[in-house]
Design a protein around this motif. Structure first.
Motif, mmCIF file in Angstrom:
data_model
loop_
_atom_site.group_PDB
_atom_site.id
_atom_site.type_symbol
_atom_site.label_atom_id
_atom_site.label_comp_id
_atom_site.label_asym_id
_atom_site.label_seq_id
_atom_site.Cartn_x
_atom_site.Cartn_y
_atom_site.Cartn_z
ATOM 1 N N LEU A 67 1.016 -1.083 -0.121
ATOM 2 C CA LEU A 67 0.054 0.246 -0.643
ATOM 3 C C LEU A 67 0.981 0.952 0.048
ATOM 4 O O LEU A 67 1.158 2.554 -0.827
ATOM 5 C CB LEU A 67 -1.199 -0.303 1.015
ATOM 6 N N SER A 68 2.117 1.390 0.600
ATOM 7 C CA SER A 68 2.857 2.542 0.541
ATOM 8 C C SER A 68 3.748 2.651 -0.414
ATOM 9 O O SER A 68 3.586 4.173 -1.504
ATOM 10 C CB SER A 68 4.154 1.769 2.115
ATOM 11 N N VAL A 101 0.927 3.858 -3.514
ATOM 12 C CA VAL A 101 0.522 5.490 -2.886
ATOM 13 C C VAL A 101 2.200 5.948 -3.058
ATOM 14 O O VAL A 101 1.720 7.659 -3.626
ATOM 15 C CB VAL A 101 -0.297 5.549 -1.300
ATOM 16 N N LEU A 149 0.960 9.256 -6.216
ATOM 17 C CA LEU A 149 1.412 10.782 -5.555
ATOM 18 C C LEU A 149 2.816 10.963 -6.950
ATOM 19 O O LEU A 149 2.343 12.280 -6.831
ATOM 20 C CB LEU A 149 1.834 10.670 -4.607
ATOM 21 N N ALA A 189 -0.464 12.874 -9.293
ATOM 22 C CA ALA A 189 -0.984 13.598 -8.063
ATOM 23 C C ALA A 189 -2.810 14.250 -8.244
ATOM 24 O O ALA A 189 -3.478 14.510 -7.688
ATOM 25 C CB ALA A 189 0.040 13.973 -7.706
ATOM 26 N N ILE A 245 -7.288 9.572 -3.793
ATOM 27 C CA ILE A 245 -6.504 8.324 -3.424
ATOM 28 C C ILE A 245 -6.810 6.987 -3.209
ATOM 29 O O ILE A 245 -5.973 5.945 -3.699
ATOM 30 C CB ILE A 245 -5.734 9.130 -2.246
ATOM 31 N N THR A 246 -7.688 7.207 -2.410
ATOM 32 C CA THR A 246 -8.011 5.647 -1.751
ATOM 33 C C THR A 246 -8.686 4.493 -3.367
ATOM 34 O O THR A 246 -8.206 3.401 -3.225
ATOM 35 C CB THR A 246 -8.906 5.206 -0.560
ATOM 36 N N ILE A 269 -5.230 2.843 -4.658
ATOM 37 C CA ILE A 269 -5.323 2.246 -3.969
ATOM 38 C C ILE A 269 -5.241 0.973 -3.971
ATOM 39 O O ILE A 269 -4.897 0.305 -4.373
ATOM 40 C CB ILE A 269 -4.915 2.527 -2.008
#
Lengths: 408, 408
Positions: free
Chosen positions: A55-56, A59, A63, A67, A276-277, A280
């Motif tokens: 997940l890190s 993301v 971005l 973004a 964002i989610t 993800i």
């Protein structure tokens, strides 16, 4: 239905708000979070099952490369690549779903809210299983339906009991066919076929809520209602159990006639789900590691379920029965009729263990001698200790409730 | 009100869903996204104003130090440190707000939905400014109120016109006091004082929607309604304009009696707002750079607003008037009465420029000769070119509408 309840406070509230009651379950879940308590209460995934590293990485990529897409307003339907990936995954498991039929929602809770908003007037009849998922009852209740329980047994809904009188004018039937919350039970294939056949014949809309279907411990789940009757089903899914609940990304699949309205309701509700989610969820669904992660989560939960079943068999006194789930996160315990699980909750808390009393999962007729246990959140040692403590509380209460038992 | 509309399709929809109509604005905004079009249509922040680097740093920190907190289920009220930061910031600008009064929402659109859900029955009277924010009308309309327009002029709502007959039984008055969407106008302090005084006297709830208040170009905005009458106001705010709309993080501040119900409605709607984005908003609000970032955004928008005003003065024919906002993202153009801005939209598109026809912002009595222009999204060169193109389209239509003008 009286829509003119006099105001209790300063402001004239909507009738639906006057009917809202504080959730005792919320208070109970807060207590269960105390560090000295082993909790089988909340329906949380294991913290060890959260794919934090992937997940890190995802993301960071999002971005760096997208973004503006992630941070500006987005389409109410959802992020197109995510809708495509969801449609593709559902199609792999036998349903025929086009991305245009997929609406991304802010968790599957919002999907329930939107379905209710589009389909329920005050006084509309809504059919539910018994017991059923509390969060669904809360979502649907906001639109002031009259709930009616469809007869259910250890196999779930009994299609033969859905007679003409029950189905007539019902706006929808809400069902969790796989590893149901709270019982862990699964609707067998023959019942699914019979259910779909009846629903089609009587024009009953089936709302198939499937947050746990991917958490099958071995083999595959029976065919989804969506795959059998795409024109008669709203199918609801979630990434809360396999990726992370905090993302608040779920989805629904609906026939076109309903989708048009659901989309408008979605737009009025929160414009769109977080950019964002959604990205993800898309990254984790398509990075090639989703199935391996899913398999690891399944293995973990299968082992924890097996351990809890073993501990129950070891510790529970006669007269206590429980389900044996083939997947998911929960099992359902039936206590001797003399025990009210709400009262037992206090005893159990004193012993350092928490569960959810079964009455919370009955919209109409509570069965006080039932409870839900979650086996996903606790560690194996906590499961062993917690079940032993719970059995101790039950035995003590059995002695109090029927002292003669203490002699035997 | 007839609640028994016959079903048009296969499913019996809720009355509210039968009344939903497809948004022509959505289609229009899609057209405006064409790469050959300079868009003054959508209400988006400038892509250059998104704090991507700080946001990336924040999300890295969050996933390193608080991954489980961010990814598990969270409280329906919102992330406690964010609620504290919001209360502290509002208190700095003159209101007295405790964190317990703050409910984090999935964008401020959800705050509107929750307020409507808790306060509006079918047929309830709801007062709005004219023109007013379209998204609010869409959110409130889901709960089937009867809208009534409170008389407004260039200064916004006219409190003296809120007579007994208009206020009686009204469930709420919805108002954007600062740099209103769509007009850019600001309610002066004396009107705020008069409005609050009337509302208090008649028990009218004020819903103060303030997404743009921080985008003040110089000095400060007049005192908020919340600061004047905390017991009579639901105050709604957003991080969409100063951080990023894609986060979908907003909030509301409400008196305790309403908060209890709003919280239950929130829980039923989507359980809670995304954990990651709440923590991002908190990090960006408290990392010490928020005010500097805000100042940079203000300067950018002030310059772009001034440029658009200069271009309008240069290019527009006689008979065209516009507002001069002291903050925010929008200005409002009034055309000669003969021009219908919906028809003008097609001409403008052919010239390569888009706006939103003003009729979209009137819930009841549309004024066809008005339009909203956004000056935040386009670049300075696009603003210059776009306003020139728009003036060209208006002049051409004036010639068509009144050919004698072409002679002069």
């Amino acid at each position: 239905m009286d829509r003119h309840i006099p105001p209790a406070g300063r402001w004239q509230l909507a009738a639906r708000a006057q009917r809202m009651t504080p959730s005792s379950l919320r208070e109970l879940l807060k207590v269960a979070e105390r560090p000295d308590i082993i909790s089988f209460a909340g329906g949380l995934p294991s913290p060890y099952a959260l794919p934090v590293e992937r997940l890190s990485a995802a993301v960071g990529q999002i971005l760096q490369h997208d973004a503006t897409g992630a941070l500006q307003y987005g389409p109410s339907e959802g992020y197109t690549p995510l809708r495509e990936a969801i449609a593709a995954r559902l199609s792999r498991s036998g349903a025929t779903v086009s991305p245009a039929q997929v609406l991304v929602t802010t968790g599957s809770q919002q999907a329930l809210d939107l379905v209710a908003r589009v389909l329920i007037d005050p006084g509309s009849r809504v059919l539910i299983e018994t017991p059923t998922y509390l969060g669904a009852v809360q979502a649907l209740a906001q639109y002031e339906p009259v709930f009616e329980e469809a007869p259910s047994d250890a196999g779930g809904l009994i299609p033969e009991c859905l007679d003409e009188a029950l189905m007539r004018d019902a706006r929808l039937l809400y069902v969790q066919p796989n590893f149901q919350n709270p019982t862990g039970r699964t609707l067998p294939l023959d019942r699914r076929i019979a259910l779909v056949s009846r629903a089609k014949r009587h024009g009953l809309l089936l709302v198939e809520d499937d947050p746990y279907g991917e958490l099958v411990y071995s083999g595959v789940t029976p065919a989804s209602l969506l795959s059998m009757a795409p024109d008669d089903v709203v199918h609801i899914g979630s990434f809360s159990k396999v990726i992370a609940p905090g993302l608040r990304v779920g989805y629904l699949v609906a026939p076109e006639e309903l989708m048009i309205k659901l989309l408008q309701a979605k737009q009025a509700s929160d414009l769109h789900t977080t950019g964002i989610t959604q990205r993800i969820a898309h990254a984790l669904l398509t990075d090639g590691q989703y199935d391996a992660h899913l398999e690891a989560v399944r293995l973990r939960y299968r082992a924890q379920c097996a351990l809890m079943l073993k501990c129950l068999a070891e510790h529970m006194p006669d007269g206590v029965a429980w389900t044996r789930p083939a997947g998911g996160m929960f099992l359902w315990v039936t206590l001797p009729p003399a025990i009210d699980s709400a009262a037992l909750f206090e005893d159990a808390l004193a012993c350092g263990v928490a569960f959810i009393p079964g009455a919370s999962f009955h919209a109409i007729t509570p069965k006080a001698n039932t409870m839900r246990l979650t086996f996903t959140t606790a560690t194996p040692i906590q499961i062993e200790t917690g079940v032993a403590r719970l059995a101790q509380a039950i035995k003590a209460r059995l002695r109090k409730a029927a002292p003669c038992l203490a002699v035997s």
